[in-house]
Design a protein around this motif. Sequence first.
Motif, PDB file in Angstrom:
ATOM      1  N   TRP A   1       0.848  -1.192   0.000  1.00  0.00           N
ATOM      2  CA  TRP A   1       0.000   0.000   0.000  1.00  0.00           C
ATOM      3  C   TRP A   1       0.884   1.243   0.000  1.00  0.00           C
ATOM      4  O   TRP A   1       1.896   1.292   0.694  1.00  0.00           O
ATOM      5  CB  TRP A   1      -0.901   0.004   1.232  1.00  0.00           C
ATOM      6  N   GLU A   2       0.468   2.241  -0.762  1.00  0.00           N
ATOM      7  CA  GLU A   2       1.258   3.461  -0.820  1.00  0.00           C
ATOM      8  C   GLU A   2       0.364   4.674  -1.041  1.00  0.00           C
ATOM      9  O   GLU A   2      -0.708   4.586  -1.655  1.00  0.00           O
ATOM     10  CB  GLU A   2       2.311   3.382  -1.926  1.00  0.00           C
ATOM     11  N   CYS A   3       0.800   5.790  -0.525  1.00  0.00           N
ATOM     12  CA  CYS A   3       0.154   7.081  -0.780  1.00  0.00           C
ATOM     13  C   CYS A   3       1.156   8.169  -0.453  1.00  0.00           C
ATOM     14  O   CYS A   3       1.912   8.055   0.514  1.00  0.00           O
ATOM     15  CB  CYS A   3      -1.132   7.249   0.036  1.00  0.00           C
TER      16      CYS A   3
ATOM     17  N   SER B   1       4.658   7.536   1.251  1.00  0.00           N
ATOM     18  CA  SER B   1       4.636   6.336   2.084  1.00  0.00           C
ATOM     19  C   SER B   1       4.507   5.104   1.197  1.00  0.00           C
ATOM     20  O   SER B   1       3.538   4.963   0.448  1.00  0.00           O
ATOM     21  CB  SER B   1       3.463   6.404   3.072  1.00  0.00           C
ATOM     22  N   PHE B   2       5.512   4.211   1.276  1.00  0.00           N
ATOM     23  CA  PHE B   2       5.556   3.046   0.405  1.00  0.00           C
ATOM     24  C   PHE B   2       5.783   1.768   1.203  1.00  0.00           C
ATOM     25  O   PHE B   2       6.153   1.803   2.371  1.00  0.00           O
ATOM     26  CB  PHE B   2       6.690   3.183  -0.625  1.00  0.00           C
ATOM     27  N   PHE B   3       5.586   0.634   0.545  1.00  0.00           N
ATOM     28  CA  PHE B   3       5.880  -0.688   1.092  1.00  0.00           C
ATOM     29  C   PHE B   3       5.141  -0.967   2.407  1.00  0.00           C
ATOM     30  O   PHE B   3       5.688  -1.592   3.312  1.00  0.00           O
ATOM     31  CB  PHE B   3       7.393  -0.879   1.279  1.00  0.00           C
ATOM     32  N   ASN B   4       3.912  -0.504   2.494  1.00  0.00           N
ATOM     33  CA  ASN B   4       3.103  -0.761   3.679  1.00  0.00           C
ATOM     34  C   ASN B   4       2.316  -2.057   3.511  1.00  0.00           C
ATOM     35  O   ASN B   4       1.721  -2.295   2.456  1.00  0.00           O
ATOM     36  CB  ASN B   4       2.124   0.391   3.913  1.00  0.00           C
TER      37      ASN B   4
ATOM     38  N   LEU C   1      -2.134   0.486  -4.819  1.00  0.00           N
ATOM     39  CA  LEU C   1      -1.670  -0.863  -4.511  1.00  0.00           C
ATOM     40  C   LEU C   1      -1.352  -1.594  -5.806  1.00  0.00           C
ATOM     41  O   LEU C   1      -2.067  -1.456  -6.808  1.00  0.00           O
ATOM     42  CB  LEU C   1      -2.746  -1.650  -3.746  1.00  0.00           C
ATOM     43  N   ARG C   2      -0.264  -2.371  -5.787  1.00  0.00           N
ATOM     44  CA  ARG C   2       0.086  -3.217  -6.930  1.00  0.00           C
ATOM     45  C   ARG C   2       0.291  -4.643  -6.432  1.00  0.00           C
ATOM     46  O   ARG C   2       0.914  -4.869  -5.387  1.00  0.00           O
ATOM     47  CB  ARG C   2       1.360  -2.707  -7.606  1.00  0.00           C
TER      48      ARG C   2
ATOM     49  N   PHE D   1      -2.304  -6.104 -11.043  1.00  0.00           N
ATOM     50  CA  PHE D   1      -3.255  -5.047 -10.710  1.00  0.00           C
ATOM     51  C   PHE D   1      -2.481  -3.828 -10.205  1.00  0.00           C
ATOM     52  O   PHE D   1      -1.622  -3.952  -9.332  1.00  0.00           O
ATOM     53  CB  PHE D   1      -4.198  -5.509  -9.600  1.00  0.00           C
ATOM     54  N   LYS D   2      -2.794  -2.667 -10.753  1.00  0.00           N
ATOM     55  CA  LYS D   2      -2.258  -1.398 -10.257  1.00  0.00           C
ATOM     56  C   LYS D   2      -3.450  -0.489 -10.009  1.00  0.00           C
ATOM     57  O   LYS D   2      -3.896   0.245 -10.870  1.00  0.00           O
ATOM     58  CB  LYS D   2      -1.293  -0.780 -11.269  1.00  0.00           C
TER      59      LYS D   2
END
Length: 364
Positions: A217-219, A222-225, A242-243, A291-292
């Motif tokens: 999850w990212e926003c 903030s990445f790699f959550n 999300l990918r 999925f992206k």
Amino acid sequence: MRSSPRRLPALLVGTALVASVLGIGTIASATDTGAPLVTTSTAAAADHTGHTAAVSTRASGDDTDGDGYIPAVPQVTGVVPSTATPPPAYHHEFQAGCSVTHTAPDDPIVYPGQFGKSHDHTFMGNTTTDAASTTGSLYGGNTSCKVPVDASAYWMPSLYKGDQKILPVGPQVIYYKAGVTDYRSVRPFPKGLRFVVGNPMQSAQEFRGHKGFVEGWECGDSFFNTDIPANCPSRPDVQLNLRMQAPSCWDGKYLDTPDHQAHMAYPVVKPGTNDNMCPTSHPVALPMIEFKMAWPVNGDMSQVRLASGRGYSFHYDFFNAWEERTLKALVDHCIVGGLQCDTRGFDLYRPERGAALNDDHRLP
């Protein structure tokens, strides 16, 4: 006469897909690609327990005896995983831009024919996908994808902020890539293939360690959550993203299996190299779906959740209903051809190679 398939180990069946968090039921629908989503309320999802089992328990139009095995006709045999090193090509992919069509507490893969039994799902692609969907009902149907003969069904657990359902806006990026090093060995999906990616009952650690995990999850910055961030910057340009990648190696035998995953596998590393290849148990290289997704939500995210539970319960489903010639043209031109294609099969950086489809996203 149909031969009896080898049964899955009890442990595999026993760890079937399950979800315990309920989705608040609303259903949205759109009749065509450009139509706005119209949302109406329903209490249908109020009693849902989500995925309580992955094992098929009912017959369907594609699985007449209800044992969960759907044989491919014909089966693909005699394939050996490619260990060859192809000419260098940094990209080998094309995109399927598909918009949200509707939401419903249905899952035609996990719960065929059982309306309202699943947690709420957000559907893209085929406009008619519901619990009764089969290969025959999807194939040739209306779609929200840019390619008008991609009648495939794509779906994932719906996202909520409190009790408000948050739907992705506009075409979402669904990549079709090579998951193996020898991209020349990739062939199109067989008609009617279906599978589930991920597990709604996975832990945060299992989600992070999943072979399909990409960035999480990212926003904003903030990445790699592994879970949905508690806060995201409150800016118009910030969305929740999300990918996640799907397995791309097929056993060549079944279009579905009782757990909806055993007929597919992720590539493995070729011994002594950094190359990826299909395992001998699943030797047929197919496109790797990725999925992206992007949801228009930011700011305070403490109330944001999935219908299946926490962010690490994310999973998704794919049910192939492409028109065969068009899918083959895109796979051959873009993946096997080593290009970075858009939805028409056109590589902006290699314009001399042309496009697989015309301006209407159809075969010339």
